[in-house]
Design a protein around this motif. Structure first.
Motif, PDB file in Angstrom:
ATOM      1  N   ALA A  67       0.683  -1.244   0.113  1.00  0.00           N
ATOM      2  CA  ALA A  67      -0.022   0.047   0.077  1.00  0.00           C
ATOM      3  C   ALA A  67       0.862   1.288   0.033  1.00  0.00           C
ATOM      4  CB  ALA A  67      -1.012  -0.004   1.083  1.00  0.00           C
ATOM      5  N   LEU A  68       2.137   1.306   0.706  1.00  0.00           N
ATOM      6  CA  LEU A  68       2.885   2.485   0.803  1.00  0.00           C
ATOM      7  C   LEU A  68       3.324   2.458  -0.460  1.00  0.00           C
ATOM      8  CD1 LEU A  68       5.067   1.925   3.972  1.00  0.00           C
ATOM      9  CD2 LEU A  68       3.190   3.807   3.258  1.00  0.00           C
ATOM     10  N   GLN A  69       3.733   1.579  -1.375  1.00  0.00           N
ATOM     11  CA  GLN A  69       4.390   1.495  -2.689  1.00  0.00           C
ATOM     12  C   GLN A  69       3.486   2.164  -3.711  1.00  0.00           C
ATOM     13  OE1 GLN A  69       5.982  -2.477  -3.339  1.00  0.00           O
ATOM     14  NE2 GLN A  69       8.085  -1.645  -3.575  1.00  0.00           N
ATOM     15  N   ASP A  70       2.312   1.770  -3.633  1.00  0.00           N
ATOM     16  CA  ASP A  70       1.189   1.837  -4.854  1.00  0.00           C
ATOM     17  C   ASP A  70      -0.256   1.529  -4.151  1.00  0.00           C
ATOM     18  OD1 ASP A  70      -0.381   2.586  -6.865  1.00  0.00           O
ATOM     19  OD2 ASP A  70       0.378   1.289  -7.996  1.00  0.00           O
ATOM     20  N   ALA A  71      -0.853   2.215  -3.653  1.00  0.00           N
ATOM     21  CA  ALA A  71      -2.097   2.020  -2.958  1.00  0.00           C
ATOM     22  C   ALA A  71      -2.969   1.347  -3.924  1.00  0.00           C
ATOM     23  CB  ALA A  71      -2.815   3.225  -2.192  1.00  0.00           C
ATOM     24  N   LEU A  75      -1.553  -8.356  -3.452  1.00  0.00           N
ATOM     25  CA  LEU A  75      -1.657  -9.123  -2.086  1.00  0.00           C
ATOM     26  C   LEU A  75      -2.361 -10.617  -2.606  1.00  0.00           C
ATOM     27  CD1 LEU A  75      -1.223  -9.915   0.739  1.00  0.00           C
ATOM     28  CD2 LEU A  75      -3.334  -8.746   1.199  1.00  0.00           C
ATOM     29  N   SER A  76      -3.617 -10.424  -3.433  1.00  0.00           N
ATOM     30  CA  SER A  76      -4.058 -11.454  -3.897  1.00  0.00           C
ATOM     31  C   SER A  76      -3.277 -12.244  -4.932  1.00  0.00           C
ATOM     32  CB  SER A  76      -5.361 -10.769  -4.690  1.00  0.00           C
ATOM     33  OG  SER A  76      -6.188 -10.269  -4.024  1.00  0.00           O
ATOM     34  N   LYS A  77      -2.462 -11.830  -5.464  1.00  0.00           N
ATOM     35  CA  LYS A  77      -1.660 -12.612  -6.347  1.00  0.00           C
ATOM     36  C   LYS A  77      -0.483 -13.247  -5.438  1.00  0.00           C
ATOM     37  CE  LYS A  77       1.799 -12.326 -10.183  1.00  0.00           C
ATOM     38  NZ  LYS A  77       3.338 -13.305  -9.395  1.00  0.00           N
ATOM     39  N   LEU A  78       0.010 -12.684  -4.463  1.00  0.00           N
ATOM     40  CA  LEU A  78       0.964 -13.609  -3.316  1.00  0.00           C
ATOM     41  C   LEU A  78       0.127 -14.570  -2.764  1.00  0.00           C
ATOM     42  CD1 LEU A  78       3.316 -13.616  -2.118  1.00  0.00           C
ATOM     43  CD2 LEU A  78       2.745 -11.820  -0.625  1.00  0.00           C
TER      44      LEU A  78
END
Length: 127
Positions: free
Chosen positions: A27-31, A38-41
């Motif tokens: 989220a800090l990198q690109d909200a 996260l879904s991909k991870l």
């Protein structure tokens, strides 16, 4: 082809905390893309757990265990406490994309202990 599932896989509270930290970092990198990343991870982690159910020793040997410096041994001791809490004899790492999962296992049980990005030096451990 369906793989036979025999080992039980569960996540330790520390692993779940690390996953939350990854989401906050995304989220800090690109909200805008954080939830999708996260879904991909999580999808990749589900694939990993399927493999670990079938073959708990699939990951690589935990490389940090060979560290010899005093500082590395201190960091290693912290992570080894997680493994002792899981009461499982073997400690391994599994590479998932750009992340590394630390897990403890026996033939019938796997506990996901910690998660880190490959560029991080140490696993995040809650105290």
């Amino acid at each position: 082809m369906t793989l036979p599932a025999s080992a039980r896989v569960e996540a330790a509270p520390n692993f779940l905390s690390n996953l939350d930290a990854v989401h906050r970092f995304f989220a800090l990198q690109d909200a805008n893309s954080a939830d999708a990343r996260l879904s991909k991870l999580k999808s990749e982690l589900r694939e990993m757990t399927t493999i670990l159910r079938w073959s708990p020793g699939s990951g690589r040997s935990a490389r940090f265990l060979a560290s010899k410096s005093a500082q590395a041994r201190l960091r290693t001791d912290t992570v080894l406490q997680l493994a002792r809490q899981a009461s499982l004899p073997f400690l391994r790492e599994y590479v998932v994309g750009q992340h590394i999962v630390l897990y403890a296992h026996s033939d019938l049980e796997v506990v996901l202990l910690a998660l880190k990005h490959q560029r991080q030096l140490t696993y995040g451990v809650e105290r």
